[in-house]
Write a protein that holds these residues in place. Structure first.
Motif, mmCIF file in Angstrom:
data_model
loop_
_atom_site.group_PDB
_atom_site.id
_atom_site.type_symbol
_atom_site.label_atom_id
_atom_site.label_comp_id
_atom_site.label_asym_id
_atom_site.label_seq_id
_atom_site.Cartn_x
_atom_site.Cartn_y
_atom_site.Cartn_z
ATOM 1 N N ALA A 76 0.843 -1.207 0.000
ATOM 2 C CA ALA A 76 0.000 0.000 0.000
ATOM 3 C C ALA A 76 0.870 1.245 0.000
ATOM 4 O O ALA A 76 1.826 1.346 0.770
ATOM 5 N N GLY A 77 0.538 2.183 -0.862
ATOM 6 C CA GLY A 77 1.355 3.394 -0.922
ATOM 7 C C GLY A 77 0.632 4.522 -1.628
ATOM 8 O O GLY A 77 -0.315 4.308 -2.396
ATOM 9 N N VAL A 78 1.076 5.731 -1.327
ATOM 10 C CA VAL A 78 0.521 6.930 -1.965
ATOM 11 C C VAL A 78 1.683 7.838 -2.368
ATOM 12 O O VAL A 78 2.821 7.626 -1.931
ATOM 13 N N ALA A 79 1.365 8.826 -3.192
ATOM 14 C CA ALA A 79 2.407 9.786 -3.595
ATOM 15 C C ALA A 79 1.837 11.197 -3.557
ATOM 16 O O ALA A 79 0.658 11.406 -3.846
ATOM 17 N N ILE A 80 2.669 12.131 -3.157
ATOM 18 C CA ILE A 80 2.340 13.546 -3.364
ATOM 19 C C ILE A 80 3.555 14.174 -4.051
ATOM 20 O O ILE A 80 4.676 13.733 -3.837
ATOM 21 N N PHE A 81 3.300 15.128 -4.900
ATOM 22 C CA PHE A 81 4.418 15.837 -5.542
ATOM 23 C C PHE A 81 4.276 17.317 -5.208
ATOM 24 O O PHE A 81 3.498 18.033 -5.839
ATOM 25 N N ILE A 82 4.973 17.739 -4.178
ATOM 26 C CA ILE A 82 4.880 19.129 -3.715
ATOM 27 C C ILE A 82 6.289 19.588 -3.312
ATOM 28 O O ILE A 82 7.037 18.815 -2.707
ATOM 29 N N PRO A 83 6.660 20.825 -3.651
ATOM 30 C CA PRO A 83 8.003 21.293 -3.274
ATOM 31 C C PRO A 83 8.185 21.271 -1.757
ATOM 32 O O PRO A 83 7.250 21.580 -1.016
ATOM 33 N N LEU A 84 9.378 20.958 -1.315
ATOM 34 C CA LEU A 84 9.629 20.799 0.117
ATOM 35 C C LEU A 84 9.439 22.092 0.911
ATOM 36 O O LEU A 84 9.043 22.043 2.069
ATOM 37 N N ILE A 85 9.675 23.235 0.274
ATOM 38 C CA ILE A 85 9.493 24.479 1.045
ATOM 39 C C ILE A 85 8.031 24.930 1.037
ATOM 40 O O ILE A 85 7.690 25.937 1.652
ATOM 41 N N GLU A 86 7.174 24.170 0.343
ATOM 42 C CA GLU A 86 5.755 24.559 0.314
ATOM 43 C C GLU A 86 4.835 23.499 0.899
ATOM 44 O O GLU A 86 3.680 23.791 1.212
ATOM 45 N N VAL A 87 5.332 22.288 1.052
ATOM 46 C CA VAL A 87 4.431 21.215 1.493
ATOM 47 C C VAL A 87 3.922 21.493 2.900
ATOM 48 O O VAL A 87 4.682 21.890 3.788
ATOM 49 N N GLU A 88 2.606 21.339 3.084
ATOM 50 C CA GLU A 88 2.009 21.509 4.417
ATOM 51 C C GLU A 88 2.334 20.276 5.256
ATOM 52 O O GLU A 88 2.430 19.161 4.721
ATOM 53 N N GLU A 89 2.406 20.477 6.558
ATOM 54 C CA GLU A 89 2.771 19.365 7.431
ATOM 55 C C GLU A 89 1.751 18.228 7.336
ATOM 56 O O GLU A 89 2.102 17.048 7.365
ATOM 57 N N GLU A 90 0.482 18.602 7.167
ATOM 58 C CA GLU A 90 -0.528 17.525 7.110
ATOM 59 C C GLU A 90 -0.371 16.683 5.834
ATOM 60 O O GLU A 90 -0.652 15.484 5.830
ATOM 61 N N ASP A 91 0.118 17.300 4.753
ATOM 62 C CA ASP A 91 0.332 16.525 3.526
ATOM 63 C C ASP A 91 1.572 15.630 3.663
ATOM 64 O O ASP A 91 1.579 14.486 3.196
ATOM 65 N N LEU A 92 2.592 16.177 4.329
ATOM 66 C CA LEU A 92 3.788 15.365 4.577
ATOM 67 C C LEU A 92 3.426 14.185 5.495
ATOM 68 O O LEU A 92 3.838 13.039 5.263
ATOM 69 N N ASP A 93 2.610 14.474 6.508
ATOM 70 C CA ASP A 93 2.153 13.406 7.415
ATOM 71 C C ASP A 93 1.424 12.316 6.637
ATOM 72 O O ASP A 93 1.628 11.127 6.876
ATOM 73 N N PHE A 94 0.543 12.745 5.726
ATOM 74 C CA PHE A 94 -0.230 11.787 4.921
ATOM 75 C C PHE A 94 0.729 10.866 4.152
ATOM 76 O O PHE A 94 0.585 9.646 4.152
ATOM 77 N N GLN A 95 1.751 11.487 3.532
ATOM 78 C CA GLN A 95 2.715 10.711 2.747
ATOM 79 C C GLN A 95 3.470 9.686 3.602
ATOM 80 O O GLN A 95 3.581 8.513 3.262
ATOM 81 N N LEU A 96 3.970 10.183 4.745
ATOM 82 C CA LEU A 96 4.820 9.324 5.574
ATOM 83 C C LEU A 96 3.986 8.318 6.371
ATOM 84 O O LEU A 96 4.434 7.197 6.656
ATOM 85 N N ASP A 97 2.762 8.711 6.715
ATOM 86 C CA ASP A 97 1.887 7.832 7.503
ATOM 87 C C ASP A 97 1.582 6.543 6.730
ATOM 88 O O ASP A 97 1.638 5.441 7.281
ATOM 89 N N VAL A 98 1.277 6.690 5.453
ATOM 90 C CA VAL A 98 0.951 5.493 4.653
ATOM 91 C C VAL A 98 2.233 4.742 4.271
ATOM 92 O O VAL A 98 2.342 3.531 4.480
#
Ligand SMILES: NC(=O)c1ccc[n+]([C@@H]2O[C@H](COP(=O)([O-])OP(=O)(O)OC[C@H]3O[C@@H](n4cnc5c(N)ncnc54)[C@H](OP(=O)(O)O)[C@@H]3O)[C@@H](O)[C@H]2O)c1
Length: 320
Positions: A111-133
């Motif tokens: 199971a996996g997901v992907a987000i493509f967002i620049p590191l200086i713009e990614v919101e913490e909740e989106d980073l959490d979503f990526q790393l959580d899964v």
């Protein structure tokens, strides 16, 4: 009928039933069982189809009712409601697998997901979503099922990615998650060795799946846009380049072949890179070598070219 011959018939009947039960139990244990997370589409679905076709029993993790029903209708497959971010579902899945009585030989953390967002713009909740899964998911599932895998001296395989080696513009969150699985695999492999459990990682390049379709869907439903991004221009090219439609990429059967080897071959390897083209393999191997050169550069005990080749020969000999 005389009572002693009636007793003999009863004894024979009981023996036949016992033989039947023992055979049934044996065939149940011979049909090795594997749990695949994220089996509803893409690589997970392909692994489920291939392993069940080969006669293995697959517990197919999925989240949506329609997917659970579709998977359950397949021969040698039992679907299990399993969101890898939810402990209640994970614990219930462990109980279900235990109750089935087949044991568990293999675990495929897919199971996996992907987000493509620049590191200086990614919101913490989106980073959490990526790393959580992608990171906490395999951690949770492996921890929960480890006792069963240890009991069967089985195998644990994670679907990493060539993004576990490569990284680049906007791939930061995704490749951070896949880099983490490289370290996770190496540590877990050492820790599980004493139990006779093999741990490995399958690292695909680009294959057809729903991963970008799901990314685009999530961006729309969470109102994420590149409109105000400092990288707006670059994104226009990127998104039209990727598109949600990955049908231009190969079907992932090469990946499921590697997973089958990782789970069942007599001499499993630690890493299985599976790429659809020579170019993707070349980027990845070149990057690993680039990192080696960068590490060696300016270090106090720098190796010269001959010494580096000597190390390479030694490592090659280890894998023979
Ligand atoms: N396709 C590639 O080119 C490629 C390359 C390298 C690595 N990978 C890796 O391969 C794996 C499978 O991805 P894919 O490409 O086959 O994409 P996919 O078709 O989108 O499949 C992803 C699967 O993960 C499931 N999933 C997502 N979030 C989940 C959660 N919280 N709990 C449980 N399941 C969840 C999805 O279920 P739902 O349907 O319910 O969302 C789906 O079954 C991922 O780890 C991915 O990073 C893919």
């Amino acid at each position: 009928m005389k009572s002693h011959s009636r007793n003999a018939y009863i004894a024979l009947f009981i023996c036949l039933i016992a033989v039947f039960v023992i055979n049934a139990q044996e065939s149940n244990t011979k049909q090795k069982a594997v749990l695949v997370t994220g089996a509803s589409s893409g690589i997970g679905l392909k692994i489920t189809e291939q392993l069940s076709d080969r006669g293995y029993f697959v517990y197919a993790g999925a989240r949506k009712q329609s997917d659970l029903e579709r998977l359950n209708a397949m021969e040698n497959v039992q679907s299990i409601k399993l969101d890898v971010t939810k402990w209640d579902e994970i614990n219930a899945a462990v109980e279900t697998v235990k109750k089935e009585g087949r044991g568990l030989y293999g675990l495929v953390n897919n199971a996996g997901v992907a987000i493509f967002i620049p590191l200086i713009e990614v919101e913490e909740e989106d980073l959490d979503f990526q790393l959580d899964v992608n990171i906490y998911g395999p951690y949770r599932i492996t921890k929960a099922f480890a006792p069963m895998i240890i009991e069967s001296k089985g195998r644990i395989t994670t679907i990493g990615s060539i993004s576990g080696i490569l990284s680049g513009q906007f791939f930061g969150p995704y490749s951070m998650s896949k880099h983490a699985m490289e370290a996770y695999t190496d540590a877990l492999a050492v820790e599980m060795k004493k139990f006779g459990v093999e741990v490995n990682i399958v690292e695909p390049g680009n294959y057809n799946s729903k991963i970008v379709e799901s990314l685009v869907k999530r961006m729309k439903s969470n109102d994420i846009s590149y409109e105000n991004s400092l990288y707006k221009e670059e994104f226009e090219g990127l998104i039209s380049g990727y598109g949600a439609d990955r049908s231009r990429f190969k079907d992932p059967s090469e990946v499921s072949d590697a997973v089958e080897k990782a789970l069942f071959s007599d001499n499993p390897k630690r890493r299985y890179m599976v790429v659809p083209s020579e170019a993707e393999g070349n980027w990845t191997i070149t990057q690993i070598m680039r990192e080696m050169v960068q590490l060696n550069e300016n270090q106090a005990y720098k190796y010269d070219r001959d010494a580096l080749i000597e190390i390479l020969d030694k490592v090659l000999a280890e894998t023979e």
